[in-house]
Scaffold this motif. Structure first.
Motif, short mmCIF file in Angstrom:
data_model
loop_
_atom_site.label_atom_id
_atom_site.label_comp_id
_atom_site.label_asym_id
_atom_site.label_seq_id
_atom_site.Cartn_x
_atom_site.Cartn_y
_atom_site.Cartn_z
N ILE A 173 0.87 -1.17 0.00
CA ILE A 173 0.00 0.00 0.00
C ILE A 173 0.91 1.23 0.00
N THR A 174 0.79 2.06 -1.03
CA THR A 174 1.67 3.22 -1.17
C THR A 174 0.94 4.54 -0.99
N GLY A 175 -0.36 4.51 -1.00
CA GLY A 175 -1.12 5.74 -0.82
C GLY A 175 -2.52 5.43 -0.31
N LEU A 176 -3.02 6.31 0.55
CA LEU A 176 -4.35 6.12 1.14
C LEU A 176 -4.92 7.51 1.42
N ARG A 177 -6.01 7.84 0.71
CA ARG A 177 -6.60 9.16 0.87
C ARG A 177 -8.12 9.04 0.96
N PRO A 178 -8.67 9.24 2.16
CA PRO A 178 -10.13 9.22 2.28
C PRO A 178 -10.76 10.29 1.39
N THR A 179 -11.89 9.99 0.80
CA THR A 179 -12.60 10.98 0.00
C THR A 179 -13.37 11.91 0.94
N SER A 180 -13.85 13.01 0.40
CA SER A 180 -14.55 13.98 1.23
C SER A 180 -15.96 13.55 1.59
N LYS A 181 -16.49 12.56 0.90
CA LYS A 181 -17.83 12.07 1.24
C LYS A 181 -17.97 10.60 0.86
N GLY A 182 -18.94 9.95 1.43
CA GLY A 182 -19.29 8.61 1.02
C GLY A 182 -18.56 7.47 1.69
N ASN A 183 -17.75 7.74 2.74
CA ASN A 183 -17.06 6.66 3.45
C ASN A 183 -16.27 5.78 2.48
N ARG A 184 -15.47 6.45 1.65
CA ARG A 184 -14.63 5.76 0.67
C ARG A 184 -13.23 6.35 0.74
N ALA A 185 -12.30 5.65 0.11
CA ALA A 185 -10.93 6.17 0.03
C ALA A 185 -10.31 5.76 -1.29
N ILE A 186 -9.34 6.55 -1.71
CA ILE A 186 -8.52 6.24 -2.88
C ILE A 186 -7.27 5.54 -2.33
N VAL A 187 -7.05 4.31 -2.78
CA VAL A 187 -5.94 3.49 -2.29
C VAL A 187 -5.02 3.17 -3.47
N THR A 188 -3.75 3.49 -3.32
CA THR A 188 -2.76 3.19 -4.35
C THR A 188 -1.86 2.07 -3.85
N SER A 189 -1.59 1.11 -4.74
CA SER A 189 -0.76 -0.04 -4.38
C SER A 189 0.30 -0.27 -5.45
N GLN A 190 1.45 -0.72 -5.00
CA GLN A 190 2.51 -1.21 -5.89
C GLN A 190 2.39 -2.72 -5.91
N VAL A 191 2.25 -3.30 -7.09
CA VAL A 191 2.09 -4.74 -7.24
C VAL A 191 3.25 -5.27 -8.08
N ASP A 192 4.01 -6.18 -7.52
CA ASP A 192 5.14 -6.79 -8.22
C ASP A 192 4.85 -8.27 -8.40
N ILE A 193 4.85 -8.72 -9.65
CA ILE A 193 4.55 -10.11 -9.98
C ILE A 193 5.85 -10.86 -10.25
N TYR A 194 5.96 -12.05 -9.66
CA TYR A 194 7.15 -12.89 -9.79
C TYR A 194 6.75 -14.26 -10.32
N ASN A 195 7.72 -14.96 -10.92
CA ASN A 195 7.50 -16.35 -11.30
C ASN A 195 8.09 -17.27 -10.23
N GLU A 196 8.01 -18.56 -10.46
CA GLU A 196 8.47 -19.53 -9.47
C GLU A 196 9.97 -19.48 -9.23
N ARG A 197 10.71 -18.81 -10.10
CA ARG A 197 12.16 -18.65 -9.93
C ARG A 197 12.49 -17.33 -9.23
N ASP A 198 11.46 -16.68 -8.69
CA ASP A 198 11.60 -15.37 -8.04
C ASP A 198 12.13 -14.29 -8.98
N GLU A 199 11.85 -14.44 -10.27
CA GLU A 199 12.18 -13.41 -11.25
C GLU A 199 10.98 -12.49 -11.39
N GLN A 200 11.22 -11.19 -11.28
CA GLN A 200 10.12 -10.25 -11.42
C GLN A 200 9.72 -10.19 -12.89
N VAL A 201 8.42 -10.39 -13.16
CA VAL A 201 7.95 -10.44 -14.54
C VAL A 201 7.11 -9.23 -14.93
N ILE A 202 6.38 -8.67 -14.00
CA ILE A 202 5.55 -7.48 -14.24
C ILE A 202 5.56 -6.65 -12.97
#
Length: 162
Positions: free
Chosen positions: A118-147
């Motif tokens: 989780i890299t960012g978290l900002r509640p919105t001004s209304k509606g009990n919601r938030a904007i959440v930013t995430s960094q997602v790193d995908i790896y293969n079974e050899r622990d090589e980062q693919v995406i």
């Protein structure tokens, strides 16, 4: 009086995603692993129409990637499916923005998983919601980062919270 066998309002829901109040910047997660199968590839290219020679011809020799590569968007979709089932089920309101970089090919038979921060978290001004930013790193079974990708989502808040 409600029938206790049918009144389930007080039972925790299995698979319920995180409300934005449950998250904090710097929090990290790891998904389950998922092996990419020939069936995954065939179904995906059939549904999307991605009938490119490198995906439909097991013996295609003119491509830059030997073997049975899968579209990067298939790998991304499998990981998003794992995230939906565990992190955002019932709480994800919208995927707002994605910035993705493909680093390495994924092949039929590879097993992929992701690490999420989780890299960012900002509640919105209304509606009990938030904007959440995430960094997602995908790896293969050899622990090589693919995406690697950054995704911005809108998540719901805990019911009754403001």
């Amino acid at each position: 009086m409600a029938n206790p066998r049918t009144d389930t309002t007080n039972l925790p829901r299995l698979g319920q995603g995180f409300y934005w109040q449950d998250l904090e910047v710097g929090q990290r997660f790891r998904t389950f692993r998922r092996t990419v199968t020939e069936t995954d590839l065939v179904n995906f290219i059939g549904v999307t129409g991605m009938l490119e020679a490198i995906f439909i011809d097991a013996y295609y020799e003119e491509g830059a990637i030997p073997g049975r590569p899968v579209p990067a968007v298939l790998t991304y979709s499998l990981i998003e499916g794992l995230l939906l089932q565990s992190m955002i089920q019932g709480t994800g309101l919208a995927s707002l923005e994605v910035h993705k970089k493909v680093l390495k090919s994924v092949m039929v038979g590879d097993t992929v998983f992701a690490e999420v921060e989780i890299t960012g978290l900002r509640p919105t001004s209304k509606g009990n919601r938030a904007i959440v930013t995430s960094q997602v790193d995908i790896y293969n079974e050899r622990d090589e980062q693919v995406i690697t990708y950054t995704v911005t989502r809108m998540l719901a808040g805990r019911p009754g919270a403001q």
